[in-house]
Design a protein around this motif. Sequence first.
Motif, short mmCIF file in Angstrom:
data_model
loop_
_atom_site.label_atom_id
_atom_site.label_comp_id
_atom_site.label_asym_id
_atom_site.label_seq_id
_atom_site.Cartn_x
_atom_site.Cartn_y
_atom_site.Cartn_z
N ASN A 168 10.12 -17.51 58.14
CA ASN A 168 10.52 -19.20 58.65
C ASN A 168 12.08 -18.94 58.42
O ASN A 168 12.99 -18.47 58.35
CB ASN A 168 10.52 -20.36 57.10
N VAL A 169 11.91 -19.86 60.13
CA VAL A 169 13.13 -19.77 60.34
C VAL A 169 13.99 -20.91 60.73
O VAL A 169 12.72 -21.69 61.77
CB VAL A 169 13.57 -19.08 61.76
N GLU A 170 15.58 -21.37 60.19
CA GLU A 170 15.75 -23.29 60.19
C GLU A 170 17.35 -22.84 60.51
O GLU A 170 18.01 -22.41 60.18
CB GLU A 170 15.32 -23.59 58.36
N VAL A 171 17.57 -23.04 62.28
CA VAL A 171 19.02 -23.54 62.11
C VAL A 171 19.48 -24.79 63.16
O VAL A 171 18.19 -25.69 63.14
CB VAL A 171 19.30 -22.23 63.94
N TYR A 172 20.49 -24.88 62.96
CA TYR A 172 20.98 -26.37 63.43
C TYR A 172 21.51 -26.09 64.50
O TYR A 172 23.13 -25.21 64.08
CB TYR A 172 22.28 -26.86 61.94
N GLY A 173 21.75 -26.63 65.85
CA GLY A 173 22.10 -26.52 66.78
C GLY A 173 23.11 -27.97 67.08
O GLY A 173 23.61 -28.03 66.00
N LYS A 231 25.12 -31.17 67.32
CA LYS A 231 24.83 -32.35 66.76
C LYS A 231 24.11 -32.47 65.64
O LYS A 231 23.14 -33.66 65.18
CB LYS A 231 24.60 -34.01 67.84
N TYR A 232 24.04 -31.07 64.50
CA TYR A 232 22.56 -31.06 63.68
C TYR A 232 21.56 -31.07 63.88
O TYR A 232 20.72 -31.35 63.20
CB TYR A 232 23.36 -32.45 62.31
N LYS A 233 21.19 -31.05 65.45
CA LYS A 233 19.59 -30.73 65.45
C LYS A 233 19.18 -29.31 64.79
O LYS A 233 19.57 -28.27 64.79
CB LYS A 233 19.91 -30.50 67.54
N LYS A 234 17.82 -29.72 64.63
CA LYS A 234 17.58 -28.96 63.93
C LYS A 234 16.13 -27.84 64.63
O LYS A 234 15.40 -28.86 65.07
CB LYS A 234 16.53 -29.31 62.60
N TYR A 235 16.04 -26.97 64.50
CA TYR A 235 15.19 -25.81 65.01
C TYR A 235 14.92 -25.52 63.65
O TYR A 235 14.95 -24.39 62.89
CB TYR A 235 15.58 -25.20 66.36
N GLU A 236 13.16 -24.72 63.92
CA GLU A 236 12.33 -24.23 62.97
C GLU A 236 11.75 -23.46 64.02
O GLU A 236 10.55 -24.15 64.32
CB GLU A 236 11.72 -25.08 62.21
N ALA A 237 11.05 -23.06 63.33
CA ALA A 237 9.96 -21.73 63.43
C ALA A 237 9.48 -21.20 62.71
O ALA A 237 10.18 -20.47 61.76
CB ALA A 237 10.84 -20.81 64.93
N VAL A 238 7.77 -20.66 62.43
CA VAL A 238 7.61 -19.90 61.91
C VAL A 238 6.61 -18.74 62.64
O VAL A 238 5.87 -18.97 63.53
CB VAL A 238 5.74 -20.29 60.95
N PHE A 239 6.96 -17.58 61.86
CA PHE A 239 6.74 -16.33 62.29
C PHE A 239 5.69 -15.70 61.46
O PHE A 239 6.30 -15.07 60.26
CB PHE A 239 7.31 -15.06 62.89
N LYS A 240 4.02 -15.10 61.96
CA LYS A 240 3.83 -14.09 60.63
C LYS A 240 3.61 -12.73 61.62
O LYS A 240 3.45 -13.03 62.73
CB LYS A 240 2.08 -14.61 60.41
#
Length: 81
Positions: A61-66, A68-77
Amino acid sequence: MINDLYISSSQFKVIDGNGEMASTYPASTTGSPQPTPIGAKSVGCQCAYGLNNASSEITVNVEVYGNKYKKYEAVFKLPVS
């Protein structure tokens, strides 16, 4: 121009095949994240994780903020070899 999105191991949650969280592991790795202009690539960066259980697949699970605190999320198997 430098891109404002920086990703490091603190944004990765690695989960083994039994659902247990993995931790970063002190191993010899090559490459470190570096500021990279938009359109360029940072190639060869590595980080090691120690799994609590032998697993054929992990979930990352990857969670980063760009900006203006915009959240980006991704899940990889991902397969473990």
